[in-house]
Enzyme design. Structure first.
Site, mmCIF file in Angstrom:
data_model
loop_
_atom_site.group_PDB
_atom_site.id
_atom_site.type_symbol
_atom_site.label_atom_id
_atom_site.label_comp_id
_atom_site.label_asym_id
_atom_site.label_seq_id
_atom_site.Cartn_x
_atom_site.Cartn_y
_atom_site.Cartn_z
ATOM 1 N N ARG A 44 0.840 -1.205 0.000
ATOM 2 C CA ARG A 44 0.000 0.000 0.000
ATOM 3 C C ARG A 44 0.874 1.255 0.000
ATOM 4 O O ARG A 44 2.080 1.165 0.098
ATOM 5 C CB ARG A 44 -0.956 -0.026 1.199
ATOM 6 C CG ARG A 44 -0.239 -0.468 2.451
ATOM 7 C CD ARG A 44 -0.582 0.249 3.682
ATOM 8 N NE ARG A 44 -0.486 1.679 3.605
ATOM 9 C CZ ARG A 44 0.642 2.379 3.793
ATOM 10 N NH1 ARG A 44 1.810 1.791 4.032
ATOM 11 N NH2 ARG A 44 0.625 3.698 3.740
ATOM 12 N N GLY A 45 0.215 2.432 -0.066
ATOM 13 C CA GLY A 45 0.947 3.684 -0.199
ATOM 14 C C GLY A 45 1.069 3.968 -1.682
ATOM 15 O O GLY A 45 1.490 3.083 -2.450
ATOM 16 N N ALA A 46 0.696 5.186 -2.094
ATOM 17 C CA ALA A 46 0.592 5.471 -3.526
ATOM 18 C C ALA A 46 1.838 5.095 -4.345
ATOM 19 O O ALA A 46 1.721 4.364 -5.344
ATOM 20 C CB ALA A 46 0.226 6.943 -3.723
ATOM 21 N N ARG A 87 -7.230 -0.091 -7.039
ATOM 22 C CA ARG A 87 -7.417 1.046 -6.126
ATOM 23 C C ARG A 87 -7.463 2.320 -6.967
ATOM 24 O O ARG A 87 -6.440 2.730 -7.528
ATOM 25 C CB ARG A 87 -6.285 1.099 -5.087
ATOM 26 C CG ARG A 87 -6.259 -0.139 -4.181
ATOM 27 C CD ARG A 87 -5.471 0.097 -2.919
ATOM 28 N NE ARG A 87 -6.190 0.944 -1.986
ATOM 29 C CZ ARG A 87 -5.627 1.495 -0.909
ATOM 30 N NH1 ARG A 87 -4.347 1.292 -0.660
ATOM 31 N NH2 ARG A 87 -6.332 2.249 -0.100
ATOM 32 N N GLN A 192 -2.898 2.440 9.799
ATOM 33 C CA GLN A 192 -1.576 2.558 9.166
ATOM 34 C C GLN A 192 -0.613 3.379 10.022
ATOM 35 O O GLN A 192 0.598 3.188 9.963
ATOM 36 C CB GLN A 192 -1.701 3.200 7.772
ATOM 37 C CG GLN A 192 -2.357 2.322 6.724
ATOM 38 C CD GLN A 192 -3.843 2.545 6.640
ATOM 39 O OE1 GLN A 192 -4.509 2.860 7.633
ATOM 40 N NE2 GLN A 192 -4.412 2.383 5.465
ATOM 41 N N ASP A 233 -2.238 10.882 -2.434
ATOM 42 C CA ASP A 233 -2.507 9.814 -3.406
ATOM 43 C C ASP A 233 -2.748 10.381 -4.796
ATOM 44 O O ASP A 233 -2.548 9.702 -5.799
ATOM 45 C CB ASP A 233 -3.700 8.975 -2.970
ATOM 46 C CG ASP A 233 -3.260 7.947 -1.953
ATOM 47 O OD1 ASP A 233 -3.008 8.327 -0.803
ATOM 48 O OD2 ASP A 233 -3.115 6.765 -2.326
ATOM 49 N N ASN A 243 -5.859 12.403 -0.059
ATOM 50 C CA ASN A 243 -4.984 11.597 0.808
ATOM 51 C C ASN A 243 -5.864 10.832 1.799
ATOM 52 O O ASN A 243 -7.095 11.011 1.820
ATOM 53 C CB ASN A 243 -3.975 12.492 1.534
ATOM 54 C CG ASN A 243 -2.895 11.682 2.242
ATOM 55 O OD1 ASN A 243 -2.297 10.778 1.645
ATOM 56 N ND2 ASN A 243 -2.643 11.961 3.499
ATOM 57 N N LYS A 244 -5.244 9.998 2.604
ATOM 58 C CA LYS A 244 -5.964 9.144 3.558
ATOM 59 C C LYS A 244 -7.051 9.919 4.300
ATOM 60 O O LYS A 244 -6.824 11.035 4.749
ATOM 61 C CB LYS A 244 -4.953 8.554 4.551
ATOM 62 C CG LYS A 244 -5.512 7.682 5.642
ATOM 63 C CD LYS A 244 -6.400 6.563 5.149
ATOM 64 C CE LYS A 244 -5.713 5.659 4.157
ATOM 65 N NZ LYS A 244 -6.654 4.721 3.492
HETATM 66 O O1 MRU Z 1 -4.782 3.257 2.014
HETATM 67 P P1 MRU Z 1 -3.314 3.495 2.021
HETATM 68 O O2 MRU Z 1 -2.640 2.971 3.242
HETATM 69 O O3 MRU Z 1 -2.661 3.030 0.734
HETATM 70 O O4 MRU Z 1 -3.201 5.080 2.053
HETATM 71 C C1 MRU Z 1 -1.916 5.669 2.062
HETATM 72 C C2 MRU Z 1 -1.955 7.151 2.107
HETATM 73 O O5 MRU Z 1 -2.987 7.770 2.155
HETATM 74 C C3 MRU Z 1 -0.636 7.844 2.004
HETATM 75 O O6 MRU Z 1 -0.656 9.052 2.705
HETATM 76 C C4 MRU Z 1 -0.331 8.133 0.509
HETATM 77 O O7 MRU Z 1 -0.535 6.998 -0.269
HETATM 78 C C5 MRU Z 1 1.050 8.622 0.324
HETATM 79 S S1 MRU Z 1 2.254 7.366 0.623
HETATM 80 C C6 MRU Z 1 3.774 8.076 0.401
#
Ligand code: MRU
Length: 348
Positions: A44-46, A87, A192, A233, A243-244
């Site tokens: 996970r994470g963009a 996603r 997370q 994201d 973002n999250k």
């Molecule tokens: O659902 P996730 O855990 O993939 O969400 C991650 C985030 O929202 C991060 O802030 C974003 O992807 C940036 S990661 C460098």
């Protein structure tokens, strides 16, 4: 710690759903398995989603019919569409897939294209590592000496496969003595922050306090932080940031308490084809994630729940956007295209 790596003919990834209590690596030998790992948030994470999808395409190329180029490319197109659907919010995913497809179309035989796709996936991974370090240098320079900061979700090595974005800045600033303390939100529903950011900060020995998401107001009102730093994201052309979920309320709090609100992301997260945040697709996940805490039911069984995985922070709440190419400031319609086009990374 490397959350993802290519080995001979398959992908190895750290299963992030098991952290921090178990460090287990899993392997993917097909693009379907990569898609499943992304969907389940094992990866996970963009930026890491983009890298994983690129390696997923290398697996798709290995699985594809190796005879006619037309059939080979049709198989790749199918794999790219399948991976893209996992996603929808992180634009790094479609950005990486487009880059891989562009690479595939340059070759005349499946064998040549397969080798080139794997090389391109490795390049995307390496470039992310380089971008993270550049971005961290720019970001750390913005923080005053002895600062305390707040962050949300996980944006570290686990989320990028490199040094991290927002958390990379925090790590570098801490090493430079600029940061003395980090407040990290637990980040409901999948924690997370509590599981992953806490794990990364603990390994580095960065002094930090875990807070429930709702405690951010107390932290700001008491003047406990001098900056908020988060990842992204997808960043629209006008500077709106997806973002999250929970990022938008944090930005509102920061505005109210005169705390600078910084967004850190590689230029691959900037979507110049997307005019504003209202056009960003927001992933909605299962109600069960809200009705449970780490798998344990907490809400009445029949209850409905709304589970948007991301929110959109309007550009006017964002003090600056930190990228590997430099720092963008308002008006973002002007500053973001200038930064993104420096490397020809414009989408669309
Ligand atoms: O659902 P996730 O855990 O993939 O969400 C991650 C985030 O929202 C991060 O802030 C974003 O992807 C940036 S990661 C460098």
């Amino acid at each position: 710690m490397r959350p993802i790596r290519w080995e001979a003919d398959h992908l190895i990834f750290l299963d992030q759903t098991l952290l921090p209590h178990e460090e287990r690596y899993a392997e993917a030998t097909s693009y379907h398995q990569v898609a499943e790992a992304i969907r389940r948030l094992q990866v996970r994470g963009a930026p890491l989603i983009g890298i994983a999808a690129a390696y997923g395409m290398a697996l798709a190329a290995l699985e594809a019919p190796q005879g006619e180029m037309e059939k080979f490319l049709a198989h790749l197109e199918e794999a790219a569409a399948y991976l893209a659907a996992t996603r929808p919010t992180a634009v790094n995913l479609t950005w990486a897939l487009a880059r891989i497809m562009k690479c595939a179309y340059r070759y005349r035989t499946p064998q040549e294209a397969t080798a080139a796709i794997l090389a391109e996936a490795k390049t995307i991974h390496r470039q992310q590592e380089e971008a993270d370090l550049e971005l961290a240098r720019f970001g750390a320079s913005l923080l005053p000496q002895g600062a305390r900061v707040i962050t949300h979700c996980n944006t570290g090595a686990l989320a990028t496969g490199g040094y991290g974005t927002a958390l990379g800045i925090i790590k570098m600033a801490w090493e430079e003595g600029r940061i003395t303390h980090v407040y990290l939100t637990e980040t409901r529903p999948l924690l997370q922050g509590a599981r992953l950011t806490a794990w990364e900060l603990e390994q580095l020995g960065v002094p930090s306090s875990l807070i429930v998401d709702g405690a951010a107001g107390v932290v700001m009102a008491r003047g406990l932080v001098q900056a908020a730093i988060v990842g992204a994201d997808r960043i629209a052309c006008n500077g709106d940031v997806a973002n999250k979920v929970g990022t938008y309320p944090l930005a509102l709090l920061a505005k109210e308490h005169n705390v600078p609100f910084y967004v850190a992301a590689p230029t691959s997260t900037i979507d110049l084809a997307c005019p504003s945040g209202s056009q960003i697709p927001i992933e909605e996940r299962s109600a069960e994630e809200v009705k449970r805490v780490m798998g344990i039911p907490t809400a009445p069984k029949g209850l409905d729940a709304f589970n948007p995985a991301f929110d959109v922070t309007p550009a006017h709440l964002v003090t600056a956007i930190i990228t590997e190419k430099g720092i963008a400031r308002p008006p973002y319609q002007k500053s973001l295209p200038t930064l993104a086009e420096l490397e020809g990374v414009a989408h669309g």
